[in-house]
Design a protein around this motif. Structure first.
Motif, short mmCIF file in Angstrom:
data_model
loop_
_atom_site.label_atom_id
_atom_site.label_comp_id
_atom_site.label_asym_id
_atom_site.label_seq_id
_atom_site.Cartn_x
_atom_site.Cartn_y
_atom_site.Cartn_z
N PRO A 49 -38.89 19.05 32.68
CA PRO A 49 -39.75 19.55 31.61
C PRO A 49 -41.02 18.73 31.44
N ASP A 52 -44.33 16.46 25.83
CA ASP A 52 -45.16 17.01 24.77
C ASP A 52 -46.59 16.49 24.91
N ASN A 203 -48.94 22.75 24.88
CA ASN A 203 -48.14 23.20 26.02
C ASN A 203 -47.97 24.71 26.06
N THR A 204 -48.33 25.39 24.96
CA THR A 204 -48.19 26.84 24.89
C THR A 204 -49.53 27.55 24.79
N ILE A 368 -35.28 23.73 32.62
CA ILE A 368 -35.97 24.22 31.43
C ILE A 368 -35.35 23.55 30.21
N ILE A 369 -36.16 23.16 29.24
CA ILE A 369 -35.62 22.56 28.01
C ILE A 369 -34.73 23.59 27.32
N ASN A 497 -41.13 31.58 32.61
CA ASN A 497 -40.85 30.25 32.07
C ASN A 497 -41.92 29.23 32.44
N THR A 499 -43.87 27.62 30.59
CA THR A 499 -43.90 26.48 29.68
C THR A 499 -42.74 25.51 29.90
N ASP A 501 -39.80 25.64 28.81
CA ASP A 501 -39.22 25.40 27.49
C ASP A 501 -38.64 26.71 26.98
N SER A 538 -38.63 18.13 18.69
CA SER A 538 -39.12 17.67 19.99
C SER A 538 -38.10 16.70 20.57
N ARG A 542 -34.87 18.67 20.44
CA ARG A 542 -35.29 20.00 20.89
C ARG A 542 -34.35 20.51 21.99
N GLN A 543 -34.03 19.65 22.95
CA GLN A 543 -33.08 20.03 24.00
C GLN A 543 -31.76 20.48 23.39
#
Length: 594
Positions: A49, A52, A203-204, A368-369, A497, A499, A501, A538, A542-543
């Motif tokens: 990943p 941030d 990131n988005t 992916i997260i 995917n 991102t 995430d 985060s 977040r994971q």
């Protein structure tokens, strides 16, 4: 075997690229750890990943080689389908169309670098900083103009930021960033405040594009649909429906440092064409009618020498989205589970894709997260279990289930629908499918729970543009039974995917307020509350939170994932270009050797 040799070469290159992802952006917060890895698969490699992007990354990038010249100044690219729209304020369809629009006509607010996947500034921006949990400050680049000569500054940026950030936005960026508002700080600084906490907003934001505001104000939505006046390295020339789209290099484009994707184009003219059959696309490259064919399919690999093939990832998983909110049978978890166990994905992959991709049990893959090996594992093919689950669910075959699909967006897409039809009929499910035009499919995909919520808000006299949906609105939308438009029972989809995430997917497909979400659980402590908590987090938190949602996504079969989508490009052997992790094609980084 030649096919395997080519694909092995491709995987080595992709994995080398992904090894760079452990490099953190300057000043970045603690990165989320990678989920347990599995062996790399054709089409969707294992990924680490992205950290941030809480501060602007150091200004380093892969430069173009010195003194690059191109042997030809025009390029013809062939893709499977004609776009639905070009304007960034509207839905452009799948990630394929981002190459025609966002990657060439527009420079978005941020960019995911094609060399190491860092989030970097663009022609639109020079940097950013996090102000608080839900506010980001962006510095805009000076001296930039839109393709029609309008100056780009904070005043010019605000209309696009406002449109893209509206809860009713039809543009694609809101499903990555979430709703947001923007204010001018000074002539070249804006603050963007998210409706909810947004710890990874940069990131988005590489889907958030800009359109010339005076032009937007002077045209109708219908007029804007067929054009984009952005900031990108190319400007729109003409769209001849059913034939082609042409673009030309923008003379006043402002480069960004030495980044290879942000230089003035070497190739001056682009022509996009579309053909529905991979064999036709391949033939156009073979006969030199085209310089690149987007996804000629695995069957065409043996037809080309090695220097005419490029192997890439679409960052997508082919999936059948399911109406879990309203369809009388698909609302039942056991029926959805029966569908999952009725489809022999491996047989499908072996038959249609020569076994060169990987079956998935989720719309994400390890790395992916939010993903793990367990919550992405393929569903077991077990038709007897399917029949038992249907019996437990008191399944009523009088309630037909119809799949809406496009015929050419994905190689072998019609054959996939035919195979699923046979598998489900075999276990007693009354299932049929329809092949529809891309514009029809696009409209129906946006007619889910979020649209029903907007209807309820409007019917109550409130403004859908400014009103935040309440829990009661969400409950009422599910109870209402449908939206004011025609939706779907199941619909072919390719969740992407880029991102890296799972937050993007839960915002898009598990969120009551998304017009594309056929999942809505507004109960206290339910999915809706869990989404808000996950997107506000985060690092390891977040994971962990996204992993819980991904576990439930797979267990309850909110969508039926099938397999990862690789992309096989056929190219002019003189074309200098390497695929990205996603299928974006940015022509300004290409040239032709002598």
């Amino acid at each position: 075997m030649k096919t395997r040799r080519y694909l092995t070469t491709w995987m080595v290159g992709i994995l080398a690229l992904l090894g760079l992802l452990i490099v953190a952006c300057g000043g970045a917060s603690e990165p989320a750890p990678a989920a347990p890895a599995e062996p790399a698969a054709v089409g969707q490699p294992t990924a680490t990943p992205i950290p941030d992007a809480t501060a602007t990354p150091a200004p380093t990038a892969t430069p173009l080689p010195e003194d690059v010249t191109t042997a030809q100044d025009s390029i013809v690219l062939v893709v499977p389908e004609e776009p639905v729209n070009l304007n960034s304020f509207l839905s452009i369809g799948g990630s394929l169309y981002a190459s025609i629009t966002r990657a060439n006509l527009q420079d978005p607010l941020t960019w995911q670098s094609g060399d190491d996947l860092r989030i970097v500034p663009t022609t639109a921006s020079t940097g950013w900083e996090k102000i608080d949990a839900d506010t980001w400050r962006f510095n805009l680049r000076e001296g930039v103009t839109f393709h029609n000569g309008e100056a780009f500054n904070a005043d010019a940026a605000l209309p696009s930021l406002t449109s893209n950030g509206s809860p009713t936005s039809e543009g694609g960026s809101i499903n990555y960033t979430g709703p947001h508002t923007s204010v001018k700080v000074d002539d070249y600084t804006v603050d963007i405040t998210c409706q909810d906490a947004c710890p990874i907003f940069p990131n988005t934001a590489f889907f958030l594009g800009f359109e010339a505001p005076e032009w937007v104000a002077s045209t109708t939505e219908e007029e804007r649909a067929g054009e984009s006046i952005g900031l990108g390295p190319y400007q729109h020339v003409e769209w001849t429906p059913g034939v082609s789209i042409t673009q030309e290099a923008y003379a006043d484009y402002v480069p960004v440092g030495d980044h290879f994707e942000f230089q003035k184009p070497k190739i001056q003219n682009i022509e996009w064409q579309w053909r529905g059959e991979p064999t036709v696309i391949a033939a156009m490259v073979e006969t030199e009618e085209a310089d690149m064919g987007w996804d000629v399919g695995v069957e065409q690999i043996e037809a080309f020498p090695a220097d005419q093939l490029r192997f890439g990832s679409s960052a997508e998983t082919y999936t059948l989205q399911i109406d879990t909110a309203w369809h009388p049978e698909l609302r039942k978890k056991e029926v959805r589970q029966a569908i999952a166990h009725a489809v022999n994905c491996q047989e499908l992959v072996d038959t249609l894709y020569a076994g060169l991709t990987t079956c998935r049990g989720n719309i994400i893959w390890p790395g992916i997260i939010g993903a793990t090996e367990a919550n992405t594992a393929p569903y077991e093919y077990d038709p007897e279990l399917s029949k038992q689950l249907l019996q437990q669910a008191d399944y009523n075959p009088e309630n037909t289930i119809t799949l809406i699909s496009r015929g050419v967006r994905v190689a072998k897409q019609t054959e996939i629908s035919e195979a699923v039809h046979a598998y489900l009929n075999e276990v007693g499910i009354n299932f049929e499918f329809q092949i529809v035009e891309p514009s029809i499919r696009s409209a129906r995909s946006r007619c889910a729970v979020g649209q029903a919520i907007l209807d309820i808000i409007e019917e109550s006299g409130r403004d859908p543009e400014t009103t935040e949906a309440t829990r009661d609105d969400m409950i009422a939308a599910v109870e209402k039974g449908n939206a004011s438009c025609e939706g779907f029972h199941m619909i072919g989809n390719q969740p992407s995917n880029e991102t890296l995430d799972f937050g993007r997917q839960v915002r898009y497909y598990m969120n009551c307020t998304s017009t594309r979400s056929a999942v809505c659980d507004p109960a206290p402590g339910g999915i809706q509350d869990q989404i808000d908590e996950a997107l506000a987090s985060s690092g390891q938190e977040r994971q962990d939170r996204l992993e819980v949602l991904a576990d439930r996504f797979r267990e309850e079969v909110f969508m039926l994932p099938l397999f990862d989508l690789p992309v096989v490009y056929a190219v002019n052997p003189k074309l200098q270009w390497e695929p990205r992790l996603d299928p974006t094609i940015r022509v300004s980084g290409m040239w032709f050797e002598e």
